[in-house]
Scaffold this motif. Structure first.
Motif: not given
Length: 408
Positions: A333, A363, A369
């Motif tokens: 991430m 996000q 995501l």
């Protein structure tokens, strides 16, 4: 040369959602659009952070129809598109949504809306009728379908994912402020049906809609007030079903709302007093709706406004797919956030060795995501468990979003 489009976002009481929506809008793959934010003071502060990229219209009344009309007054695009502040568009949303307007007979377009899990659809294609009820339409789920509505039967476009020719909106008077939030877009669809233009349903024009909390509902969709539902319904029936059995339809809607709030009470989200209060609000709304005007709307003024093209603050670097195991999720991430900050459209897949259902979310750092179990279902029609190798699963999930994410 692309058609200039004005994207209108109305926001009230949800500055964080507006910020996320604008981040998604900034990644749209369409060359010529402007953004108009109609918002309360907190929303204005968010929009002002984009400096001169966005047209900002201060507006703090709890009336989405009036707010949308205020946005239309500032719109300079030939096409006007609408998305809610608690929604995020896929990068190809606008390009798909406006493509049917190449046919001059098309006056409106609507796309598909995904729900909170980012996979299942809240809304696809529907019609709408004089009694305010709507029914699903069985259409091609990849290619646009152009439909011709007629008086008494409209083609439903969702308020969080729809577009119209500006001159058509102006001619029919825009949105009716008698609908403060409920049935506002449905009323417009019915007036368009009487106008005679065609409506395109565009399945690949997709937005993700989260049903954020508001002064009408909690984040878990528990209702806080039913007044406007009843008020808007009686206005709608007075406009589109004159002489009909309004009382029977209102009683049927009241019973649907009663069952809805009782379900929340049984689940412990509401108490008996809340049920009484909410139904009293519905009854109050019925009375209020009888006093609201239903006269035909005058045309909107045709004032020429300068077009303010939205230009992203970083060049488009193309698409990027990243993936990682659950144990390495933070690293994956962080890498996705960095790539997004450099101008990439990033989809990151984080998979655990489980059969957990998949979820998709956009996000705040500007990437998509995808999370879930390596062996779990993404599409809710998938088997509950299916063996996959990691690379094969990532390839399959990437293929499912390639058209709306423009992944090569």
């Amino acid at each position: 040369m692309s058609t200039p489009v004005s994207v209108i976002i109305v926001s009230r009481g949800r500055p964080d959602k507006l910020r996320l929506c604008l981040t998604g809008v900034s990644q749209l793959l369409y060359p010529t659009f402007e953004v108009i934010v109609v918002a309360d003071p907190d929303g204005v502060e968010v929009a002002d952070a984009w400096f001169d990229q966005i047209k900002v219209v201060p507006f703090d009344d709890a009336n989405i129809s009036a707010a949308r009309n205020a946005g239309i007054a500032q719109a300079a695009g030939d096409i006007i598109a609408f998305i809610d502040d608690d929604a995020v568009p896929e990068p190809t949303w606008l390009a798909y949504l406006v493509s049917p307007f190449a046919d001059q007979r098309v006056n409106a377009a609507g796309g598909f809306v995904r729900g909170r899990n980012g996979i299942s659809f809240q809304w696809k294609a529907r019609d709408v009728r004089q009694d305010a009820l709507s029914y699903p339409l069985d259409l091609d789920e990849e290619r646009p379908t152009v439909l011709t509505p007629y008086p008494g039967l409209g083609v439903k476009t969702e308020g969080t994912n729809m577009a119209f020719r500006r001159d058509t909106l102006a001619r029919i008077g825009g949105f009716d402020p008698a609908f403060r939030f409920y049935l506002d877009d449905t009323d417009l669809n019915m007036r368009l049906a009487s106008f005679g233009g065609q409506t395109a349903i565009v399945p690949l024009a997709q937005v993700h809609h989260g049903y954020a909390a508001s002064d009408r509902r909690q984040i878990d969709r528990v209702p806080l007030d039913l007044t406007q539902i009843a008020a808007s319904l009686i206005v709608y029936l007075r406009k589109h079903l004159p002489g009909g059995d309004h009382e029977a339809l209102l009683q049927a809607e009241r019973e649907r709302q009663r069952q809805r709030v009782l379900t929340h009470m049984v689940a412990g989200r509401l108490g008996p007093g809340d049920v009484r209060r909410l139904l009293a609000g519905f009854d109050r709304g019925r009375r209020d709706g009888l006093s609201r005007p239903t006269d035909p709307l005058p045309p909107l003024s045709d004032i020429s406004r300068p077009f303010r093209r939205f230009v992203p603050d970083r060049p488009d670097q193309g698409d990027l797919v990243q993936s990682g195991r659950q144990r390495k999720s933070q690293d994956a991430m962080a890498a996705a956030a960095q790539a997004a900050s450099e101008g990439y459209r990033v989809s990151v897949f984080i998979l655990s060795k489980t059969a957990r259902y998949h979820r998709v979310s956009f996000q705040p750092d500007g990437y998509w995501l995808h999370q879930g179990g390596l062996f779990g279902r993404s599409d809710r029609t998938d088997p509950l468990f299916r063996f996959w190798r990691f690379k094969s699963r990532v390839a399959r999930e990437t293929a499912l979003v390639a058209k709306v994410r423009r992944i090569s």
